[in-house]
Write a protein that holds these residues in place. Structure first.
Motif, PDB file in Angstrom:
ATOM      1  N   TYR A 102       0.900  -1.346  -0.114  1.00 48.21           N
ATOM      2  CA  TYR A 102      -0.036   0.078   0.051  1.00 48.21           C
ATOM      3  C   TYR A 102       0.973   1.349  -0.056  1.00 48.21           C
ATOM      4  CZ  TYR A 102      -4.138  -2.983   1.112  1.00 48.21           C
ATOM      5  OH  TYR A 102      -5.246  -3.605   1.073  1.00 48.21           O
ATOM      6  N   ILE A 156       2.620  -5.416   2.430  1.00 46.65           N
ATOM      7  CA  ILE A 156       1.727  -6.078   3.625  1.00 46.65           C
ATOM      8  C   ILE A 156       1.868  -7.616   3.634  1.00 46.65           C
ATOM      9  CG2 ILE A 156      -0.552  -6.073   4.602  1.00 46.65           C
ATOM     10  CD1 ILE A 156       0.335  -3.204   4.812  1.00 46.65           C
ATOM     11  N   PRO A 172      -1.987 -13.696  14.412  1.00 43.49           N
ATOM     12  CA  PRO A 172      -2.218 -12.656  15.123  1.00 43.49           C
ATOM     13  C   PRO A 172      -2.920 -11.319  14.339  1.00 43.49           C
ATOM     14  CG  PRO A 172       0.043 -12.827  14.861  1.00 43.49           C
ATOM     15  CD  PRO A 172      -0.651 -13.964  14.411  1.00 43.49           C
ATOM     16  N   SER A 173      -3.549 -10.314  14.985  1.00 40.97           N
ATOM     17  CA  SER A 173      -3.932  -9.377  14.366  1.00 40.97           C
ATOM     18  C   SER A 173      -3.022  -8.458  13.511  1.00 40.97           C
ATOM     19  CB  SER A 173      -4.770  -8.314  15.593  1.00 40.97           C
ATOM     20  OG  SER A 173      -4.949  -7.396  14.955  1.00 40.97           O
ATOM     21  N   GLY A 174      -3.015  -8.017  12.363  1.00 44.08           N
ATOM     22  CA  GLY A 174      -2.164  -7.392  11.644  1.00 44.08           C
ATOM     23  C   GLY A 174      -1.153  -8.116  10.859  1.00 44.08           C
ATOM     24  N   ALA A 175      -1.491  -9.544  11.041  1.00 45.30           N
ATOM     25  CA  ALA A 175      -0.763 -10.337  10.114  1.00 45.30           C
ATOM     26  C   ALA A 175      -0.701 -10.470   8.634  1.00 45.30           C
ATOM     27  CB  ALA A 175      -0.859 -11.728  10.745  1.00 45.30           C
ATOM     28  N   GLY A 176      -1.932  -9.845   8.306  1.00 43.81           N
ATOM     29  CA  GLY A 176      -2.289  -9.803   6.788  1.00 43.81           C
ATOM     30  C   GLY A 176      -3.327 -10.734   6.336  1.00 43.81           C
ATOM     31  N   LYS A 177      -4.036 -11.027   7.214  1.00 43.65           N
ATOM     32  CA  LYS A 177      -5.148 -12.177   6.925  1.00 43.65           C
ATOM     33  C   LYS A 177      -6.270 -11.529   5.948  1.00 43.65           C
ATOM     34  CE  LYS A 177      -6.062 -13.023  11.443  1.00 43.65           C
ATOM     35  NZ  LYS A 177      -5.245 -11.980  11.882  1.00 43.65           N
ATOM     36  N   THR A 178      -6.794 -10.503   6.315  1.00 43.15           N
ATOM     37  CA  THR A 178      -7.896  -9.719   5.804  1.00 43.15           C
ATOM     38  C   THR A 178      -7.346  -9.327   4.259  1.00 43.15           C
ATOM     39  OG1 THR A 178      -8.870  -9.303   7.772  1.00 43.15           O
ATOM     40  CG2 THR A 178      -9.600  -8.022   5.668  1.00 43.15           C
ATOM     41  N   THR A 179      -6.220  -8.742   4.334  1.00 40.12           N
ATOM     42  CA  THR A 179      -5.656  -8.460   3.035  1.00 40.12           C
ATOM     43  C   THR A 179      -5.423  -9.518   2.098  1.00 40.12           C
ATOM     44  OG1 THR A 179      -4.400  -6.792   4.164  1.00 40.12           O
ATOM     45  CG2 THR A 179      -3.424  -7.356   1.956  1.00 40.12           C
TER      46      THR A 179
HETATM   47  P1  ADP Z   1      -5.378  -9.067   9.801  1.00 38.88           P
HETATM   48  O1  ADP Z   1      -6.609  -9.372   8.909  1.00 38.88           O
HETATM   49  O2  ADP Z   1      -4.357 -10.218  10.004  1.00 38.88           O
HETATM   50  O3  ADP Z   1      -5.729  -8.292  11.075  1.00 38.88           O
HETATM   51  P2  ADP Z   1      -4.987  -7.088   7.829  1.00 38.88           P
HETATM   52  O4  ADP Z   1      -4.925  -7.672   6.618  1.00 38.88           O
HETATM   53  O5  ADP Z   1      -6.165  -6.347   8.058  1.00 38.88           O
HETATM   54  O6  ADP Z   1      -4.572  -7.884   8.996  1.00 38.88           O
HETATM   55  O7  ADP Z   1      -3.534  -5.922   7.912  1.00 38.88           O
HETATM   56  C1  ADP Z   1      -2.300  -6.270   7.882  1.00 38.88           C
HETATM   57  C2  ADP Z   1      -1.710  -4.811   7.840  1.00 38.88           C
HETATM   58  O8  ADP Z   1      -1.764  -4.168   6.648  1.00 38.88           O
HETATM   59  C3  ADP Z   1      -2.064  -3.839   9.115  1.00 38.88           C
HETATM   60  O9  ADP Z   1      -0.563  -3.637   9.472  1.00 38.88           O
HETATM   61  C4  ADP Z   1      -2.704  -2.881   8.394  1.00 38.88           C
HETATM   62  O10 ADP Z   1      -2.549  -1.751   9.263  1.00 38.88           O
HETATM   63  C5  ADP Z   1      -2.336  -2.744   7.125  1.00 38.88           C
HETATM   64  N1  ADP Z   1      -3.138  -2.303   6.132  1.00 38.88           N
HETATM   65  C6  ADP Z   1      -4.305  -3.059   5.705  1.00 38.88           C
HETATM   66  N2  ADP Z   1      -5.000  -2.358   4.734  1.00 38.88           N
HETATM   67  C7  ADP Z   1      -4.395  -1.099   4.545  1.00 38.88           C
HETATM   68  C8  ADP Z   1      -4.276   0.066   3.685  1.00 38.88           C
HETATM   69  N3  ADP Z   1      -5.564  -0.127   2.774  1.00 38.88           N
HETATM   70  N4  ADP Z   1      -3.570   0.805   3.533  1.00 38.88           N
HETATM   71  C9  ADP Z   1      -2.310   0.726   4.479  1.00 38.88           C
HETATM   72  N5  ADP Z   1      -2.191  -0.241   5.191  1.00 38.88           N
HETATM   73  C10 ADP Z   1      -3.052  -1.275   5.237  1.00 38.88           C
END
Ligand code: ADP
Ligand code: ADP
Length: 233
Positions: free
Chosen positions: A13, A22, A41-48
């Motif tokens: 990003y 990410i 863990p939270s912030g690992a990139g799962k949702t991404t």
């Molecule tokens: P998880 O689902 O495992 O908690 P995320 O995929 O939500 O992790 O996020 C992984 C990292 O990417 C986090 O540090 C988050 O802050 C960052 N992030 C997610 N989306 C964006 C975005 N659109 N722009 C910048 N950083 C992002």
């Protein structure tokens, strides 16, 4: 049959201090009969990663083929068509449209898919009956409990008969008992041939999958295959 084929996929990003990576070197194959849990863990990139798998975003690097099609070279419009045709989504907070009835919420993806009015009525009624919601067709989401709302979300995801169902913390807002109902429904769907990918940080939920992928710092750090007792016999 291979549904998901990722080779060295990365995701960055743009931020004020330049691009931030990410996801790094994601190598992942998912076949059409799989049930995969992604945890970490939270912030690992799962949702991404889930957003990439679900064609909601394109990877910034590497190669991703969905059902044999190269995602990077497809237009947003084409990706939208593929998504609507083959992928269902279920989210932690249900994401139902609050001023539409249960029936209309579930009908929506069929309208996007150009399905005839007659068939829509048939399909929506069938799926809502299957999920025990036939008495609630004309209710609004707020009139239902959390577990019922999640069943509506599941009905909406299933009504197009997707090849792949993507769930982001599907039981995150539910009590144990209600969560169990949703998990059993997901398992049933899997037995009927739908591939499942679930993001969860609940290890009890992850343990229901056949494969557990553990992420940390934007990478897949380990993969465990679960052999069920049935298969061992
Ligand atoms: P998880 O689902 O495992 O908690 P995320 O995929 O939500 O992790 O996020 C992984 C990292 O990417 C986090 O540090 C988050 O802050 C960052 N992030 C997610 N989306 C964006 C975005 N659109 N722009 C910048 N950083 C992002
Ligand atoms: P487009 O890129 O064509 O605008 P949309 O973002 O409207 O496409 O999404 C198209 C399809 O993707 C929807 O019909 C739905 O199946 C799925 N989808 C995308 N985002 C969501 C969401 N937040 N909740 C439910 N389904 C979603």
């Amino acid at each position: 049959k291979l549904l998901i084929n990722m080779g060295n996929v990365s995701m960055s990003y743009k931020t004020k201090s330049g691009p931030t990576k990410i996801l790094h070197d994601i190598n992942l194959n998912i076949y059409k009969d799989e049930f995969v849990a992604i945890t970490g863990p939270s912030g690992a990139g799962k949702t991404t990663l889930l957003n990439l798998i679900g064609l909601l975003e394109k990877p910034s690097g590497g190669s991703y083929h969905f059902m044999g099609q190269p995602v990077s070279s497809l237009s947003g419009f084409k990706l939208g068509l593929i998504r609507n045709r083959h992928i269902g989504f279920v989210f932690q907070d249900f994401e139902l449209i609050n001023d539409l009835t249960i029936f209309k919420n579930v009908e929506l993806p069929l309208i996007y898919g150009g399905i005839s009015h007659r068939q829509r009525i048939q399909k929506v009624t069938r799926v809502l009956t299957k999920l025990g919601l036939s008495k609630h067709l004309h209710y609004l989401p707020v009139q239902l409990s959390g577990g019922q709302q999640q069943r509506v979300a599941l009905a909406r995801a299933m009504v197009t008969e997707p090849a792949l169902l993507i769930c982001d913390e599907p039981t995150g807002n539910l009590d144990c008992q209600t969560a169990e109902v949703i998990l059993s429904l997901l398992e049933k769907l899997h037995r009927q041939g739908c591939a499942l990918v679930i993001v969860t940080h609940d290890m009890k939920v992850a343990a229901r999958a056949k494969r557990i992928i553990i992420m940390e710092n934007g990478m897949i750090i380990s993969t465990k295959n679960i052999i069920s007792q049935e298969e061992e016999k």
